[in-house]
Write a protein that holds these residues in place. Sequence first.
Motif, PDB file in Angstrom:
ATOM      1  N   GLU A 183       0.852  -1.183   0.000  1.00 30.94           N
ATOM      2  CA  GLU A 183       0.000   0.000   0.000  1.00 30.94           C
ATOM      3  C   GLU A 183       0.888   1.233   0.000  1.00 30.94           C
ATOM      4  O   GLU A 183       1.803   1.341   0.811  1.00 30.94           O
ATOM      5  N   ILE A 184       0.602   2.152  -0.909  1.00 33.66           N
ATOM      6  CA  ILE A 184       1.346   3.401  -1.003  1.00 33.66           C
ATOM      7  C   ILE A 184       0.377   4.524  -0.658  1.00 33.66           C
ATOM      8  O   ILE A 184      -0.726   4.598  -1.208  1.00 33.66           O
ATOM      9  N   THR A 185       0.779   5.401   0.260  1.00 29.75           N
ATOM     10  CA  THR A 185      -0.029   6.572   0.585  1.00 29.75           C
ATOM     11  C   THR A 185       0.795   7.823   0.291  1.00 29.75           C
ATOM     12  O   THR A 185       1.972   7.742  -0.058  1.00 29.75           O
ATOM     13  N   TRP A 186       0.179   8.956   0.465  1.00 25.25           N
ATOM     14  CA  TRP A 186       0.877  10.217   0.222  1.00 25.25           C
ATOM     15  C   TRP A 186       2.118  10.339   1.098  1.00 25.25           C
ATOM     16  O   TRP A 186       3.109  10.943   0.688  1.00 25.25           O
ATOM     17  N   GLN A 187       2.077   9.738   2.317  1.00 27.56           N
ATOM     18  CA  GLN A 187       3.238   9.822   3.207  1.00 27.56           C
ATOM     19  C   GLN A 187       4.459   9.141   2.608  1.00 27.56           C
ATOM     20  O   GLN A 187       5.592   9.545   2.880  1.00 27.56           O
ATOM     21  N   ASP A 188       4.251   8.095   1.801  1.00 26.38           N
ATOM     22  CA  ASP A 188       5.365   7.396   1.166  1.00 26.38           C
ATOM     23  C   ASP A 188       6.007   8.237   0.074  1.00 26.38           C
ATOM     24  O   ASP A 188       7.167   8.004  -0.289  1.00 26.38           O
ATOM     25  N   LEU A 189       5.289   9.179  -0.477  1.00 28.88           N
ATOM     26  CA  LEU A 189       5.777  10.003  -1.574  1.00 28.88           C
ATOM     27  C   LEU A 189       6.237  11.387  -1.121  1.00 28.88           C
ATOM     28  O   LEU A 189       6.958  12.060  -1.843  1.00 28.88           O
ATOM     29  N   TRP A 190       5.827  11.796   0.061  1.00 29.32           N
ATOM     30  CA  TRP A 190       6.134  13.138   0.543  1.00 29.32           C
ATOM     31  C   TRP A 190       7.616  13.266   0.892  1.00 29.32           C
ATOM     32  O   TRP A 190       8.226  12.367   1.470  1.00 29.32           O
ATOM     33  N   ASP A 191       8.192  14.389   0.551  1.00 29.92           N
ATOM     34  CA  ASP A 191       9.551  14.743   0.937  1.00 29.92           C
ATOM     35  C   ASP A 191       9.619  16.256   0.985  1.00 29.92           C
ATOM     36  O   ASP A 191       8.911  16.929   0.220  1.00 29.92           O
ATOM     37  N   VAL A 192      10.446  16.807   1.846  1.00 25.25           N
ATOM     38  CA  VAL A 192      10.549  18.265   1.915  1.00 25.25           C
ATOM     39  C   VAL A 192      11.157  18.833   0.640  1.00 25.25           C
ATOM     40  O   VAL A 192      10.948  20.002   0.324  1.00 25.25           O
ATOM     41  N   SER A 193      11.884  18.024  -0.094  1.00 25.85           N
ATOM     42  CA  SER A 193      12.498  18.459  -1.346  1.00 25.85           C
ATOM     43  C   SER A 193      11.481  18.410  -2.483  1.00 25.85           C
ATOM     44  O   SER A 193      10.914  17.360  -2.782  1.00 25.85           O
ATOM     45  N   GLU A 194      11.269  19.564  -3.135  1.00 30.37           N
ATOM     46  CA  GLU A 194      10.327  19.623  -4.250  1.00 30.37           C
ATOM     47  C   GLU A 194      10.704  18.647  -5.366  1.00 30.37           C
ATOM     48  O   GLU A 194       9.858  17.979  -5.944  1.00 30.37           O
ATOM     49  N   GLY A 195      11.993  18.570  -5.672  1.00 24.54           N
ATOM     50  CA  GLY A 195      12.464  17.661  -6.719  1.00 24.54           C
ATOM     51  C   GLY A 195      12.218  16.208  -6.383  1.00 24.54           C
ATOM     52  O   GLY A 195      11.776  15.434  -7.235  1.00 24.54           O
ATOM     53  N   VAL A 196      12.479  15.824  -5.147  1.00 23.49           N
ATOM     54  CA  VAL A 196      12.246  14.436  -4.733  1.00 23.49           C
ATOM     55  C   VAL A 196      10.759  14.117  -4.805  1.00 23.49           C
ATOM     56  O   VAL A 196      10.367  13.061  -5.292  1.00 23.49           O
ATOM     57  N   ARG A 197       9.912  15.050  -4.358  1.00 28.33           N
ATOM     58  CA  ARG A 197       8.452  14.822  -4.452  1.00 28.33           C
ATOM     59  C   ARG A 197       8.033  14.607  -5.892  1.00 28.33           C
ATOM     60  O   ARG A 197       7.277  13.681  -6.204  1.00 28.33           O
ATOM     61  N   ALA A 198       8.519  15.450  -6.778  1.00 24.74           N
ATOM     62  CA  ALA A 198       8.159  15.327  -8.195  1.00 24.74           C
ATOM     63  C   ALA A 198       8.620  13.998  -8.765  1.00 24.74           C
ATOM     64  O   ALA A 198       7.890  13.341  -9.522  1.00 24.74           O
ATOM     65  N   LEU A 199       9.817  13.572  -8.397  1.00 26.73           N
ATOM     66  CA  LEU A 199      10.340  12.299  -8.899  1.00 26.73           C
ATOM     67  C   LEU A 199       9.562  11.119  -8.319  1.00 26.73           C
ATOM     68  O   LEU A 199       9.278  10.149  -9.025  1.00 26.73           O
ATOM     69  N   GLU A 200       9.217  11.197  -7.048  1.00 27.65           N
ATOM     70  CA  GLU A 200       8.440  10.123  -6.427  1.00 27.65           C
ATOM     71  C   GLU A 200       7.081   9.970  -7.121  1.00 27.65           C
ATOM     72  O   GLU A 200       6.646   8.861  -7.408  1.00 27.65           O
ATOM     73  N   ILE A 201       6.428  11.069  -7.411  1.00 27.51           N
ATOM     74  CA  ILE A 201       5.123  11.019  -8.081  1.00 27.51           C
ATOM     75  C   ILE A 201       5.255  10.459  -9.493  1.00 27.51           C
ATOM     76  O   ILE A 201       4.424   9.670  -9.939  1.00 27.51           O
ATOM     77  N   SER A 202       6.327  10.840 -10.190  1.00 24.31           N
ATOM     78  CA  SER A 202       6.482  10.381 -11.575  1.00 24.31           C
ATOM     79  C   SER A 202       6.752   8.892 -11.668  1.00 24.31           C
ATOM     80  O   SER A 202       6.622   8.305 -12.732  1.00 24.31           O
ATOM     81  N   GLU A 203       7.056   8.278 -10.538  1.00 30.60           N
ATOM     82  CA  GLU A 203       7.356   6.847 -10.512  1.00 30.60           C
ATOM     83  C   GLU A 203       6.102   5.990 -10.286  1.00 30.60           C
ATOM     84  O   GLU A 203       6.157   4.771 -10.380  1.00 30.60           O
ATOM     85  N   VAL A 204       4.975   6.626 -10.005  1.00 28.75           N
ATOM     86  CA  VAL A 204       3.754   5.900  -9.661  1.00 28.75           C
ATOM     87  C   VAL A 204       2.748   6.014 -10.803  1.00 28.75           C
ATOM     88  O   VAL A 204       2.100   7.050 -10.976  1.00 28.75           O
ATOM     89  N   PRO A 205       2.572   4.945 -11.600  1.00 23.50           N
ATOM     90  CA  PRO A 205       1.663   5.019 -12.752  1.00 23.50           C
ATOM     91  C   PRO A 205       0.225   5.349 -12.372  1.00 23.50           C
ATOM     92  O   PRO A 205      -0.490   5.987 -13.149  1.00 23.50           O
ATOM     93  N   GLU A 206      -0.198   4.955 -11.182  1.00 21.99           N
ATOM     94  CA  GLU A 206      -1.569   5.219 -10.744  1.00 21.99           C
ATOM     95  C   GLU A 206      -1.849   6.715 -10.563  1.00 21.99           C
ATOM     96  O   GLU A 206      -3.004   7.124 -10.475  1.00 21.99           O
ATOM     97  N   LEU A 207      -0.799   7.533 -10.522  1.00 22.88           N
ATOM     98  CA  LEU A 207      -0.962   8.982 -10.392  1.00 22.88           C
ATOM     99  C   LEU A 207      -0.878   9.686 -11.745  1.00 22.88           C
ATOM    100  O   LEU A 207      -0.807  10.909 -11.810  1.00 22.88           O
ATOM    101  N   TYR A 208      -0.882   8.916 -12.816  1.00 31.52           N
ATOM    102  CA  TYR A 208      -0.914   9.412 -14.183  1.00 31.52           C
ATOM    103  C   TYR A 208       0.156  10.475 -14.461  1.00 31.52           C
ATOM    104  O   TYR A 208      -0.163  11.622 -14.776  1.00 31.52           O
ATOM    105  N   PRO A 209       1.437  10.090 -14.367  1.00 34.09           N
ATOM    106  CA  PRO A 209       2.480  11.076 -14.672  1.00 34.09           C
ATOM    107  C   PRO A 209       2.382  11.555 -16.119  1.00 34.09           C
ATOM    108  O   PRO A 209       2.033  10.785 -17.013  1.00 34.09           O
ATOM    109  N   THR A 210       2.688  12.818 -16.317  1.00 35.33           N
ATOM    110  CA  THR A 210       2.661  13.404 -17.656  1.00 35.33           C
ATOM    111  C   THR A 210       3.906  12.975 -18.426  1.00 35.33           C
ATOM    112  O   THR A 210       4.863  12.445 -17.855  1.00 35.33           O
ATOM    113  N   TYR A 211       3.912  13.258 -19.718  1.00 37.77           N
ATOM    114  CA  TYR A 211       5.081  12.964 -20.547  1.00 37.77           C
ATOM    115  C   TYR A 211       6.316  13.667 -19.996  1.00 37.77           C
ATOM    116  O   TYR A 211       7.392  13.079 -19.913  1.00 37.77           O
ATOM    117  N   GLU A 212       6.174  14.954 -19.621  1.00 41.39           N
ATOM    118  CA  GLU A 212       7.314  15.717 -19.094  1.00 41.39           C
ATOM    119  C   GLU A 212       7.829  15.104 -17.793  1.00 41.39           C
ATOM    120  O   GLU A 212       9.038  15.045 -17.565  1.00 41.39           O
TER     121      GLU A 212
END
Length: 191
Positions: free
Chosen positions: A64-93
């Motif tokens: 189970e993955i929740t927002w806490q697993d993806l949250w990081d104080v670093s904006e870049g890390v947050r963006a990268l964590e989200i882009s790794e999860v297909p269920e969050l529909y990452p954009t092409y960019e």
Amino acid sequence: MARTPAKGGKTEMLNIRLDPKTRFILEYMSRLRGQTITTVVERAIIAAASGTPIVRESEYERQEITWQDLWDVSEGVRALEISEVPELYPTYEEERRFAFVRTHWPFFFTGEKKRRYLNHYVDVLWPRIDEFIQIHEDMKHQDYYAAGHAMADALKNAKLQPPKWPPDQQTAATGKSGGNFSRDLDDDIPF
């Protein structure tokens, strides 16, 4: 003279349209709990997100993955964590940035298995990530490692020691660890 840090963190404004009934409910909850409307909304969002995990099941485990697993104080890390999860529909960019980061992993991860981010590197490089990607796209046929050299310069300008770049050809070709790339002890444990 040192500056006194501001209370709280950086905040963002959100404007929403509410019908009179919903606005009344917000005011009711605010008064009942002795909280501001902002606090009521923030806590409702946290409660809703915490109760909405992404479930992945295989024959061996349930994850189970929740927002806490993806949250990081670093904006870049947050963006990268989200882009790794297909269920969050990452954009092409987002997918493009993530692919670049994985290709140039010594600048972003602690080891070749790409398990943990180097936040201090990410914090320096992320604001210019699209520029580095463009360098890679423009130069890859002439100098495949040009973007890495540009990132190394950015890290040096920030008084950080950049990773060894380019990676050893044997490491890149075979996937075996060489040089000082085994910075993450977890990557070296066989279990």
